[in-house]
Design a protein around this motif. Structure first.
Motif, short mmCIF file in Angstrom:
data_model
loop_
_atom_site.label_atom_id
_atom_site.label_comp_id
_atom_site.label_asym_id
_atom_site.label_seq_id
_atom_site.Cartn_x
_atom_site.Cartn_y
_atom_site.Cartn_z
N GLU A 50 1.56 1.06 12.13
CA GLU A 50 2.83 1.22 11.41
C GLU A 50 2.63 1.90 10.06
OE1 GLU A 50 5.77 -2.33 12.07
OE2 GLU A 50 3.75 -3.17 12.03
N VAL A 51 1.61 1.47 9.34
CA VAL A 51 1.33 2.05 8.03
C VAL A 51 1.00 3.53 8.17
CG1 VAL A 51 -0.19 2.01 6.01
CG2 VAL A 51 0.55 -0.14 7.06
N CYS A 52 0.19 3.86 9.16
CA CYS A 52 -0.20 5.26 9.37
C CYS A 52 1.01 6.11 9.70
CB CYS A 52 -1.23 5.34 10.49
SG CYS A 52 -1.87 7.01 10.77
N ARG A 53 1.89 5.63 10.56
CA ARG A 53 3.09 6.40 10.91
C ARG A 53 3.98 6.62 9.69
NH1 ARG A 53 2.67 3.43 15.88
NH2 ARG A 53 3.97 1.75 15.04
N ALA A 54 4.09 5.58 8.85
CA ALA A 54 4.91 5.72 7.64
C ALA A 54 4.31 6.74 6.69
CB ALA A 54 5.04 4.37 6.94
N LEU A 55 3.00 6.75 6.55
CA LEU A 55 2.32 7.70 5.66
C LEU A 55 2.48 9.13 6.18
CD1 LEU A 55 -0.96 5.71 4.93
CD2 LEU A 55 0.82 6.25 3.27
N LYS A 56 2.36 9.31 7.48
CA LYS A 56 2.46 10.65 8.06
C LYS A 56 3.90 11.16 8.04
CE LYS A 56 -1.85 11.13 8.74
NZ LYS A 56 -2.60 12.10 7.90
N ALA A 57 4.87 10.25 7.99
CA ALA A 57 6.27 10.66 7.94
C ALA A 57 6.71 11.04 6.54
CB ALA A 57 7.17 9.53 8.47
N ASN A 58 5.91 10.69 5.55
CA ASN A 58 6.23 10.99 4.15
C ASN A 58 5.56 12.31 3.75
OD1 ASN A 58 6.58 11.13 1.38
ND2 ASN A 58 5.91 9.02 0.99
N ARG A 98 -8.64 6.22 20.86
CA ARG A 98 -7.57 7.13 21.25
C ARG A 98 -6.31 6.87 20.42
NH1 ARG A 98 -3.13 6.98 24.22
NH2 ARG A 98 -3.47 4.81 24.84
N LEU A 99 -5.94 5.60 20.26
CA LEU A 99 -4.75 5.25 19.50
C LEU A 99 -4.89 5.65 18.03
CD1 LEU A 99 -3.93 1.72 20.99
CD2 LEU A 99 -2.57 3.81 21.23
N ALA A 100 -6.11 5.50 17.50
CA ALA A 100 -6.33 5.87 16.11
C ALA A 100 -6.09 7.36 15.89
CB ALA A 100 -7.76 5.50 15.69
N LEU A 101 -6.59 8.17 16.80
CA LEU A 101 -6.43 9.62 16.67
C LEU A 101 -5.00 10.05 16.95
CD1 LEU A 101 -9.75 10.76 18.40
CD2 LEU A 101 -9.27 10.64 15.95
N GLU A 102 -4.35 9.42 17.95
CA GLU A 102 -2.98 9.76 18.26
C GLU A 102 -2.02 9.38 17.15
OE1 GLU A 102 -2.99 9.56 23.18
OE2 GLU A 102 -2.01 7.98 22.01
N SER A 103 -2.35 8.34 16.41
CA SER A 103 -1.48 7.89 15.32
C SER A 103 -1.59 8.77 14.07
CB SER A 103 -1.82 6.44 14.95
OG SER A 103 -1.60 5.57 16.04
N GLY A 104 -2.55 9.65 14.06
CA GLY A 104 -2.71 10.53 12.92
C GLY A 104 -3.99 10.30 12.14
N ALA A 128 0.82 -1.21 0.00
CA ALA A 128 0.00 0.00 0.00
C ALA A 128 0.85 1.26 0.00
CB ALA A 128 -0.93 0.00 1.21
N LEU A 129 1.99 1.23 0.71
CA LEU A 129 2.85 2.41 0.78
C LEU A 129 3.38 2.78 -0.60
CD1 LEU A 129 4.87 1.67 4.05
CD2 LEU A 129 2.94 3.23 3.74
N ALA A 130 3.70 1.77 -1.41
CA ALA A 130 4.15 2.05 -2.77
C ALA A 130 2.99 2.52 -3.64
CB ALA A 130 4.79 0.79 -3.38
N LEU A 131 1.81 1.97 -3.40
CA LEU A 131 0.63 2.32 -4.19
C LEU A 131 0.19 3.76 -3.93
CD1 LEU A 131 -1.50 1.25 -6.18
CD2 LEU A 131 -2.83 0.47 -4.20
N VAL A 132 0.34 4.22 -2.70
CA VAL A 132 -0.07 5.59 -2.34
C VAL A 132 0.66 6.61 -3.19
CG1 VAL A 132 0.07 7.34 -0.53
CG2 VAL A 132 -0.85 5.09 0.00
N ASP A 133 1.98 6.42 -3.38
CA ASP A 133 2.76 7.38 -4.16
C ASP A 133 2.31 7.42 -5.61
OD1 ASP A 133 4.24 8.12 -1.97
OD2 ASP A 133 5.88 6.74 -2.37
N LYS A 134 1.78 6.30 -6.11
CA LYS A 134 1.38 6.23 -7.51
C LYS A 134 0.00 6.87 -7.75
CE LYS A 134 3.98 2.03 -8.64
NZ LYS A 134 3.90 0.61 -9.07
N ILE A 135 -0.95 6.53 -6.89
CA ILE A 135 -2.33 6.98 -7.16
C ILE A 135 -2.70 8.27 -6.45
CG2 ILE A 135 -3.05 4.59 -7.54
CD1 ILE A 135 -4.50 4.70 -4.86
N LYS A 136 -1.94 8.62 -5.38
CA LYS A 136 -2.22 9.84 -4.60
C LYS A 136 -3.70 9.91 -4.21
CE LYS A 136 1.54 12.50 -6.63
NZ LYS A 136 2.20 11.31 -7.22
N PRO A 137 -4.15 9.01 -3.34
CA PRO A 137 -5.57 8.97 -2.96
C PRO A 137 -6.00 10.20 -2.18
CG PRO A 137 -4.28 7.55 -1.53
CD PRO A 137 -3.35 8.01 -2.61
#
Length: 255
Positions: free
Chosen positions: A70-78, A99-105, A45-54
């Motif tokens: 983990e996926v959310c943190r990686a997306l927010k760091a990019n 709470r964790l969902a909101l704190e993760s971004g 999914a991380l590679a797909l995000v850069d291609k399709i820009k959802p």
């Protein structure tokens, strides 16, 4: 065109879930809102995000290779994906997961089993928020382009003389304007004669705008600047002042 719209936008919705049945259900629910893309793996999914820009991402929390956190943190760091709204998908209803969902971004979460109408409303809300943010960004860019074409120096300063805005960061007016000058003091940006005049007038300025001429020594002799200076007020009181500068050297030398 200033404030040009995005009314014809076709939204792109990315679903990240290792359960293909969940993907099929969400695709059926959300297809009226836009084009659906999906991935069964966080890594892919991380590679797909850069291609399709959802425009929005629906992200399952519990996945085998990379979990949703983990996926959310990686997306927010990019920087390329940090502004994409993420809605978590979870079968948990405990407050801790919210709470964790909101704190993760994440901006929201959808619980399983899916309620079609609520799911659609939550996603649609985030899509409209994103469209409004894009319109604001586009309007700011177009306004900046318009201001850059104005044949005068436009600056805005806080009450202490720290720069808040300038329509010149290329040194067209003064070499000291090159680069990021935000929060720098007026005395370090403008020629001494000009900054002293502005600071002096600021101490005595009333509610009316001031107009005056400042003579500035330079390598070739003298430059003359017509200055328009006024206070800017907010509901909390005076929060700064606007200074526009026009080079009238040619007119003065001609006289």
């Amino acid at each position: 065109m200033l404030l040009s719209g995005l009314t014809n936008t076709v939204y792109k919705i990315l679903i990240i879930d290792d359960n293909i049945q969940n993907i099929f259900m969400l695709e059926d629910i959300l297809s009226p809102l836009g084009n659906i893309f999906f991935s069964e793996s966080g890594t892919n999914a991380l590679a797909l995000v850069d291609k399709i820009k959802p425009d929005v991402i629906l992200l399952d929390i519990e996945m085998p290779d990379m979990d949703g956190w983990e996926v959310c943190r990686a997306l927010k760091a990019n920087p390329l994906s940090s502004d994409i709204p993420i809605i978590f998908i979870t079968g948990h209803t405990e407050p801790e997961f919210e709470r964790l969902a909101l704190e993760s971004g994440g901006v929201d979460f959808i619980t399983k089993p899916f309620n079609a109408s609520i799911c659609c409303l939550r996603v649609h809300t985030q899509l409209k928020f994103r469209q409004q943010n894009q319109l604001i960004i586009k309007a700011k860019e177009e306004l900046q382009q318009l201001v850059n074409q104005v044949p005068m120096l436009i600056t805005y300063w806080d009450d202490l003389g720290q720069n808040l805005f300038s329509n010149d960061n290329t040194g067209l007016w003064f070499d000291s304007l090159v680069g990021d000058i935000k929060n720098k003091h007026i005395s370090t940006i403008f020629p001494e004669a000009l900054s002293n005049a502005i600071l002096n007038h600021h101490r005595h300025i009333t509610s009316d705008a001031l107009k005056y001429i400042v003579t500035v020594p330079n390598r070739d002799g003298m430059s003359f600047y017509e200055v328009f200076q006024s206070k800017m007020k907010s509901s909390a009181g005076v929060d700064g002042y606007l200074v526009t500068v026009v080079d009238v050297s040619e007119v003065k030398h001609a006289k």
